[in-house]
Every structure is written in C-alpha cells, then in structure tokens.
Design an enzyme around this catalytic site. Structure first.
Site, PDB file in Angstrom:
ATOM      1  N   ASP A 267       0.857  -1.170   0.000  1.00 55.14           N
ATOM      2  CA  ASP A 267       0.000   0.000   0.000  1.00 55.14           C
ATOM      3  C   ASP A 267       0.909   1.241   0.000  1.00 55.14           C
ATOM      4  O   ASP A 267       2.136   1.133   0.072  1.00 55.14           O
ATOM      5  CB  ASP A 267      -0.964  -0.040   1.204  1.00 55.14           C
ATOM      6  CG  ASP A 267      -2.181   0.823   0.974  1.00 55.14           C
ATOM      7  OD1 ASP A 267      -3.200   0.609   1.640  1.00 55.14           O
ATOM      8  OD2 ASP A 267      -2.121   1.723   0.102  1.00 55.14           O
TER       9      ASP A 267
HETATM   10  C1  GLC Z   1      -4.357   4.267  -0.102  1.00 57.73           C
HETATM   11  C2  GLC Z   1      -5.270   3.158   0.344  1.00 57.73           C
HETATM   12  C3  GLC Z   1      -5.469   2.078  -0.684  1.00 57.73           C
HETATM   13  C4  GLC Z   1      -5.398   2.674  -2.074  1.00 57.73           C
HETATM   14  C5  GLC Z   1      -3.964   3.145  -2.270  1.00 57.73           C
HETATM   15  C6  GLC Z   1      -3.742   3.745  -3.655  1.00 57.73           C
HETATM   16  O1  GLC Z   1      -3.513   4.615   0.955  1.00 57.73           O
HETATM   17  O2  GLC Z   1      -4.966   2.533   1.583  1.00 57.73           O
HETATM   18  O3  GLC Z   1      -6.733   1.448  -0.414  1.00 57.73           O
HETATM   19  O4  GLC Z   1      -5.756   1.706  -3.040  1.00 57.73           O
HETATM   20  O5  GLC Z   1      -3.585   4.082  -1.281  1.00 57.73           O
HETATM   21  O6  GLC Z   1      -4.540   4.840  -3.851  1.00 57.73           O
END
Ligand code: GLC
Length: 754
Positions: A267
């Site tokens: 993430d």
């Molecule tokens: C964010 C979220 C995740 C998302 C990612 C990309 O922090 O936790 O769910 O898909 O970043 O945007």
C-alpha cells in the site's frame, strides 16, 4: 510474448532496470502541471534519480489521453521499451458512479456487484487504466473505522461472494484473458485491516491466528480463487509484524496456502512505514524485509529504488528474489497484452460515447435502489403516493446536494449527479404528481428547504473540503432553519434528507462518536416539534447510532452514498416505483460504545439473555448487548411470512446432506423482494464457534399472495470450520439451524452430525 520470451527479457535486463519495474510512482511526476491526479497518500521524502523515473514500472492516480503520452515517452526511454502499468482506485464506478461498496454489500446481490464492476472496468479500460485497486475484502466489524464504507460488511460469507463477483466483473470471464476490454483487479488490504485497533487507520490488528484464518481471510481467498491478478498489502501489523514485511503472512499463507501467484503490491508508502512501526531501523532494512516477504512493487516509497541494488551487490540480498518479483510483474503486463498493445483499449472517442451512457446510468440507478435499506416504516408512511394532492416538504442538507458520491470517487463528477430535488421536479414535469387528470385538488405540492449545513459552520472539519465552514453567518443559519420549519409546518409529510458528510467516511476518517452532525440532529428535533410525519433519508458510509433518528422518524431509509443516479433512485423508492430490498451488511449499534459489534460474535461463559440485564452475566450497565438494527435486517413495502422451517432429516452422517426448507409468502398488497437467510450455530466444537454464521441466502420476488418454497442444503460445506488442530472439516455434534429474514430472526431447528 511467451513465458520463454519473458524469461529471456528478464535475463537481458540490468539490475537497475529490474529494480525499476518494482517502483510505482505517483502519476503527478509524469503529468503536465494542472492535470487531474488522485493523490491518495502523504507526501514523502523520495530520493529519485532520472534513471528511476525512466525505469519506473508503473504509476498510479491518473487516467485518460495523458496516459498515452506517458506510455509513449516512457517506452522510448526504457532500455527494453517495457510498457508501464497504469493503476487507479476504481472502487464504486469509474465516471458512472454506483453505490459505495458497503451499499453494494447491502444489495445481497453478487450478480449486481459483478455487473457494476464490469461496467466500471469497461469505462476505465477505455480511459487507459490497466489495474484497479479494488475490491476491498477486509472484514469490517468496527464502524469507528471509516473504511468500512469501502468493504461489503461484517460477514465472511457475504464478503467472499462479493469479492469474487467483483473480481470477475473487473477482469472479465475466463480470468486469463484480461484482453476483453477489462482490467486487472487488486484485492486489498491483505490482511485483516478491518481489525485495526480501536478503528484507527495504520495501527495494529489484534486477533488470534485462528480468527484471522477462519473469519478474516475468506474474502481474500475468494478473490484469489476467482483469479485476481494482484493483491495489496495492508498498513496494519498482523501478529505484531507489519503485514507489508510479514513473511509468514505473504509467503506462507498468501502464496503457498492460498496459491496466489500474481503481483503483490505494497500500500501507499507501506514499505517505508515499517520503520515507523518499529520493524525496520531504516529504509535499507525496510527494503530487505519487504522483499524477503515477497512484496513485488513498492508503491510510492524509494526503499526499493534506493536501497536494493547495493544490498544485492554486497551479497545482503539474493538477486533471485528480485528476479522472481520482476518476472511476476512482466507476466502481469503480458497477461494484459501490453507488450503487443501498450495502449490496450485506450480510446478517447469510444470513451466519450460509452462513458455515462444511458445503460450505465440505468445500472447505477438500479444498483442504488437495490442498496437502500428500509429500517423503519411505521404506519406505512412509505411509499408516498405522489398524486394525492398532499404537500411534501423535502428538508435537509441533502435535499439539493450533489455530494452523494463516496469519498473514494476519483473520476466521477458531482456535476453528473442527479439531486433529489431535480428528480422530484422531473416527476412534476412528467405529470406524475397529479391525480385525476391533474385536477388541482389532487396535485401534490413539493416544498424544498436546506434547513442547515451538513457539518455546521464553526467546526474544524478535519478534511481538505470546507465549502460549508466559511460561507455561513448566524443570520444564514437562522434563515435556513426558519425556512425549513415553515415548510415543515405547511407539509403533510416531511422527507428529511440528512447524513454524514461524504468525506466523513473512507480513508483516515475514524470517528469516536457515530452520530449525525449535531447541526442536523438539531434540525431533526425542531422539525419533529412541528410535524410528526417524518421520513428520514440517511446518507452514510458506515453504521451510525440512530437512536434519535429512530425516535423522531416514522420511516428510515438508509441510502449510503448512492452515486450518480442518487436522486432518481431515491424518488423511485420514496414514491413506490420500486420497493426497497436491501439488508444491512453491518450491524447498526445501539451506541458507539458497543463497537466493534457483529452478529457472528462468540458467545461467552455467561451469555446475557436477550433484552435482559442480570448481574454477573456478560453485558453493559448502560446499554443492551444487541445492536439497534442487526446484520441482515431490512424491510420492504410488502409484508412477508416465512413458515416454520422443516428439515428432511434431523441426523446426518459425514458426507451426507440435509435439506431445510420453508415457505415464503407475500401477504402484502404489492410485489416485493425478501431475502431469506440461512444461519447455523455449531453448539460445541474443538474451538468456540460464533452464535450464528450466515451460510446461504436467497432473494425472492413474489407478487401479492404468491408463495414459494425456499430450500437450502446443509452438508460438509456448511458445517466445516477451522478446527483447533488447524485442519478444516466437520466435527460430530449438535447444530442449531435458523432460517430467517435477518441475523437476529428465525426459529431454531436442530440437526445432529454423527
Ligand atoms: C491508499 C489506500 C489504498 C489505495 C492506495 C492507492 O492509501 O490505503 O486502499 O488503493 O492508497 O490509492
């Protein structure tokens, strides 16, 4: 490219180039200033060289013709001209927005979830997107966590069905061929992010390995079984090790046990964050531990790009780990057809024709209707007959408000949204609000009054959107309230359109009090003083404490964040063109203090009898144990009766199945849809079992007076569980079986497994 070609390509790549494929950067770095970009994480101190920018394997956060330009430039600079992957959060529609995933969960309709994901994939693919960071399959039991909006609720069985359906919708039939105008799905957040401590983002998940495996993994497993192409790590720790660097979780459980062979992406900045968690001393250690755990792509941190090469060169890291990661990334690009078609389905002309087309709007409208949950309907105040000459006052901050898209809506635009007021006025223009030939006595009059802002004027609303906060003076507030009360006095019925601010749910929106904003509760109380006939239409991304709403409303319709067709869907249901049919995918608590709460909890050594309070039994001094509205609950405009359930046998042996059935009858005056739910309880086992577990459901639509037998089979699949010895299977003993219309309903019958 054949697999052999990929291996030859990999062998020909330099170490720098390979590490470049493992780097994902924010699209903004490659975009012209002022271009549209979704920034979904904090700024970070990434040290990037020009070579990093030229070698980066993927970007996230943008869409449209700019991607063609970026791809062209990038491939020209990339030493082997390897195309980039373009990823984006498309979680409840692309430009045509449908309900937030919690609303899709409320539909109890996996087919609908699949159709919506498929539509979103088509719109996204035409706009150059290759991968969506969806579905989120986190089991969500704590409504203080604002990200429950992005999941499909508190039940492992429903989560699994929904996750698999969305993966199939995004990736298209026959999984292997993304190339049918679809995109790659990414299941997230692996694992157990919904168990984050106290409902706060980025913290620890405190749960036993048995609970993790038995309840929290099912959604992810269903997605892997459906062929999902990507998995995203979660920000939380699991067993006190950050998921993103947790070898046991990623290599043993995800890859070996669940059989996932696709790409594992971190993430946003999560590899770097293992330092703040206290699991890595610095970025070098963070990079090594994440790689050893099997994370292939480093999203928006420079741990991999700046700290892997040296460790390989000095023997600290085996280059084989990098090769296996890069081969998975190249394989995904190949499955998406990018080597032959680096621009895939990107086609701005086709996009213009297809995006927001009537069929897509119609699907968004249908999905919104199916997501609505009717919690109360005293005196059958709903549906409202629009041609009876009444005066109906639409009051509240959502009466004429386009902010009815979830906070994770990135491409969808509020200007496309149909407001409630617009939909009502359409009914008037189409002559659907006049009775006998429009005789004046029968023409329904509508009043509209905002009544108050969504969150108030002086609150420092922790978000980047404070359109309300600056504009309103005391006089404004007083005038708004006076207009609303005046309308309420003149009306036969009030439709109160209230709810959370759309930015009060989603990422980084944890709350300690699950109440409507005080300014709205104040309006509700004042309206109730002058008009008792209140229908509350509730916008929310999470369960809320609705005690006051319940006290003052004769009807409560939960509409979540319904999407582009919000206004049409809401009037369809309010005026009875369609009946509500949703069921709660999460328990609505009596109060915040009950959180986390879910229907499928374990018992206790001293279970409190329902509705009672007995000293030395498990309960609260100041609240009941039961939620205000249970999982699986929802009304419709007709009445249904479910007969006593019948088992065709009361004893089965291993490998046999019993069949349980009951007759569902529509005893009301109009067609309706009811969802019959099958729950079981394993009374005594090698480890404690939930007081109920959903094992099946059937949505049944019946005409007035019509009845139908609903039947379920009960066998190994329904009775198996993760036993104390770590194996999955059944154990002999007594099972209690419930067929009902919610997680708190249904008479119990007994079944023995011998
Ligand atoms: C964010 C979220 C995740 C998302 C990612 C990309 O922090 O936790 O769910 O898909 O970043 O945007």
């Amino acid at each position: 490219m054949t697999d052999q070609n990929l291996k030859e390509l990999l062998a020909d790549m330099s170490l720098r180039e390979k590490i470049g494929q493992m780097l994902q950067l924010p699209a903004g770095i490659y975009l012209e200033p002022g271009s549209r970009e979704a920034v979904t994480g904090p700024d970070s101190d990434m040290k990037l060289t020009d070579e990093d920018l030229d070698n980066a394997g993927s970007i996230l956060g943008t869409w449209g013709p700019a991607l063609d330009h970026i791809q062209k430039e990038q491939m020209a600079k990339q030493p082997h001209h390897i195309p980039m992957l373009f990823m984006l959060d498309v979680i409840n529609g692309f430009r045509t927005v449908y309900p937030a995933p919690l609303g899709i969960g409320a539909s109890f309709d996996p087919e609908l979830a699949r159709d919506c994901a498929s539509m979103a994939a088509n719109e996204a693919a035409l706009s150059g997107v290759h991968v969506t960071f969806s579905p989120m399959a986190d089991l969500c039991r704590d409504a203080r966590w604002g990200r429950v909006m992005e999941g499909t609720g508190e039940d492992p069985y429903l989560n699994g069905l929904m996750a698999a359906a969305m993966v199939e919708g995004y990736q298209g039939s026959g999984m292997q061929k993304y190339g049918c105008g679809k995109i790659c799905a990414c299941i997230k957040h692996f694992a157990a992010y919904g168990a984050a401590t106290a409902g706060r983002d980025y913290t620890a998940a405190q749960l036993s390995e048995h609970t993790l495996r038995e309840f929290y993994l099912s959604g992810y497993k269903a997605a892997v079984d459906a062929g999902v192409g990507m998995v995203m790590t979660s920000f939380n720790t699991v067993d006190d090790i950050p998921a993103t660097a947790n070898r046991k979780l990623m290599r043993d459980i995800l890859r070996k046990e669940l059989g996932f062979d696709g790409v594992l992406i971190s993430d946003y900045g999560a590899i770097r964050e293992t330092i703040a968690h206290g699991y890595a001393a610095d970025k070098e250690e963070a990079a090594r531990k994440a790689l050893e755990a099997g994370v292939d792509i480093d999203m928006c941190s420079d741990c991999y790009s700046a700290y892997l090469e040296q460790q390989v060169k000095n023997g600290g890291i085996d280059e084989k780990l990098i090769d296996e990661a890069v081969l998975r990334i190249l394989t995904l690009k190949n499955r998406l057809g990018l080597f032959e078609h680096p621009y895939r389905y990107a086609d701005s002309k086709k996009a213009e024709q297809y995006i927001l087309c009537p069929e897509n709007r119609a699907l968004a409208r249908k999905a919104a209707r199916e997501s609505f949950v009717l919690l109360k309907n005293r005196e059958n105040i709903l549906p409202i007959a629009a041609d009876q000459g009444e005066t109906i006052a639409f009051i509240g901050p959502y009466t004429d408000n386009r902010s009815m898209l979830s906070s994770w809506t990135i491409v969808g635009e509020e200007k496309d949204v149909v407001t409630i007021r617009e939909a009502v006025q359409e009914l008037e223009e189409n002559g659907q609000t006049a009775g006998v030939a429009g005789a004046d006595g029968n023409t329904t009059h509508f009043l509209f009054a905002r009544g108050c802002p969504v969150i108030g004027r002086n609150e420092t609303f922790y978000t980047y959107d404070n359109r309300e906060a600056a504009a309103l003076s005391d006089q404004d507030l007083a005038r708004m309230e006076a207009e609303a009360l005046n309308a309420a006095k003149r009306a036969d019925r009030v439709v109160l359109c209230v709810g959370e601010h759309f930015l009060q749910s989603g990422e980084s929106t944890s709350r300690t009090e699950l109440l409507l904003p005080e300014v709205q509760l104040n309006l509700l109380r004042k309206v109730a003083e002058v008009n008792p006939n209140i229908v509350t239409v509730l916008f929310t991304g999470r369960p809320l404490d609705l005690r006051e709403v319940k006290k003052y409303s004769k009807a409560i319709l939960v509409v979540w964040f319904p999407g582009t067709e919000a206004g049409h869907a809401i009037t369809d249901v309010l005026f009875g063109k369609e009946a509500p049919q949703g069921k709660l995918p999460m328990s609505f608590p009596y109060c915040t203090g009950q959180e986390p709460i879910s229907y499928n909890e374990f018992s206790s050594g001293r279970p409190m009898p329902e509705g009672q309070h007995i000293r030395f039994f498990s309960g609260y001094l100041d609240a009941p144990n039961e939620p205000l509205y249970p999982f699986g609950y929802g009304l419709t405009y007709s009445e249904f009766r479910l007969s006593e359930a019948k088992l065709d046998r009361t004893v089965i042996h291993s490998g046999e199945t019993a069949r349980i059935s009951a007759v569902l009858e529509n005893t009301g005056k109009r067609k309706g849809t009811e969802t019959v739910q099958l729950y079981i309880r394993d009374v005594a086992a090698s480890c404690v079992r939930p007081v109920r577990e959903l094992k099946g459901f059937r949505k049944v639509t019946l005409a007035p007076g019509e009845s139908r037998t609903v039947e379920f089979s009960i066998g190994e699949e329904q009775l198996s569980f993760l036993r104390a010895d770590g194996t999955v299977g059944t154990e002999p003993g007594e099972f209690r079986i419930f067929l009902g219309l919610s997680g708190a309903d249904g008479k119990m019958t007994k079944l023995r497994l011998e």
